[in-house]
Design an enzyme around this catalytic site. Sequence first.
Site, PDB file in Angstrom:
ATOM      1  N   SER A 104       0.852  -1.190   0.000  1.00  0.00           N
ATOM      2  CA  SER A 104       0.000   0.000   0.000  1.00  0.00           C
ATOM      3  C   SER A 104       0.881   1.232   0.000  1.00  0.00           C
ATOM      4  O   SER A 104       0.421   2.347   0.008  1.00  0.00           O
ATOM      5  CB  SER A 104      -0.889   0.003   1.237  1.00  0.00           C
ATOM      6  OG  SER A 104      -0.078  -0.102   2.389  1.00  0.00           O
ATOM      7  N   GLY A 234       6.851  -0.870  17.259  1.00  0.00           N
ATOM      8  CA  GLY A 234       7.035  -2.086  16.456  1.00  0.00           C
ATOM      9  C   GLY A 234       8.479  -2.528  16.481  1.00  0.00           C
ATOM     10  O   GLY A 234       9.171  -2.464  15.478  1.00  0.00           O
TER      11      GLY A 234
END
Length: 346
Positions: A104, A234
């Site tokens: 994306s 993350g």
Amino acid sequence: MSDLTPKLRGPFAILSASDFREPTMTDTALSYRDIELAAGLIQGAAHRTPVLTSSTANALSGGTLFFKCENYQRMGAFKFRGAYNAIAKFDGAQRAAGVLTFSSGNHAQAIALSAKLAGIKSTIIMPSDAPALKVKATREYGGEVITYDRYTEDREAIGRRLSQERGMTLIPPYDHPDVIAGQGTAAKELFEEVGELDVLLVCLGGGGLLAGCALAARALSPSCKVIGVEPEAGNDGQQSLRKGEIVHIAVPKTIADGAMVTHIGEHNFEVIRRHVDDIVTVTDAQLAQTMAFFAERMKMVVEPTGCLGAAAALHGVVDVKGKRVGIVISGGNVDLSRFAELVTAA
Ligand SMILES: *Cc1c(COP(=O)(O)O)cnc(C)c1O
């Protein structure tokens, strides 16, 4: 993730069992030679991006910082290097069938633009809720966009099915030797321009950029410490390096949208575990402040993920005092309204 699609060698190729076997380390082991070959293939197509310095950044950090500005790369990010390199290596049958990917973000545009330059077809699998601007840019580069529901459908399964049906070659965003080799050309150019360094700071998502840059560093500046920088939310890369195996996490919530991966790639980890010295993390607030710094002091638009390496140096996450430090700024693709919102709040 591995590509299980057999490589077609020609219209009458007979497939043997080895065509379906997982790649082994002996056929995929990457070396600096692969980066040199990639540099030859992307030459003339990719920009040799500028290396900028800032006396304010040096004063703030206490080091001598060299920024490799991939925000000025074609389509606005280093991803063009890996995508173009992978496609440049296609044989006739692969070229005839075209290239396929799922992304994306910047890799989608990198594949669509590289395919257009190579004169081949590209199909990009994007989530149906991808930013309209990114879908538009990918279509403008000539890519066919196929959307999927990111909450109910598996993009890798769709990718494998389409690549089998159409014979298109799947080039994933990071877990691929040719992608890694292409990304490494960014650090190769940096070392060629500024010479040996004490520290190299590299943004980390799935590990294409970090693995490639680490290979270049080992060859061109053997004593340079190579450090990956990922968002605090993350830190799967950091956990993986410490544990000695790939750690999977849930999709992290961070403004660094180019680093919202759940795990680093297999080919990537193979290189990272051998050649990367450390992986550190920075917060979203530090990223936003670094974006504002680049805009105000260096007159540059850098996307949140592109600020990872610089944030580690400017906020003292990595001690760079008295050191010569290379920092890869990975990209500059951010909506203007989002940019304004982030730098205003910083
Ligand atoms: C993809 C991307 C990254 C992360 O790169 P990996 O090769 O997945 O680690 C970092 N910054 C930007 C701008 C990106 O597009």
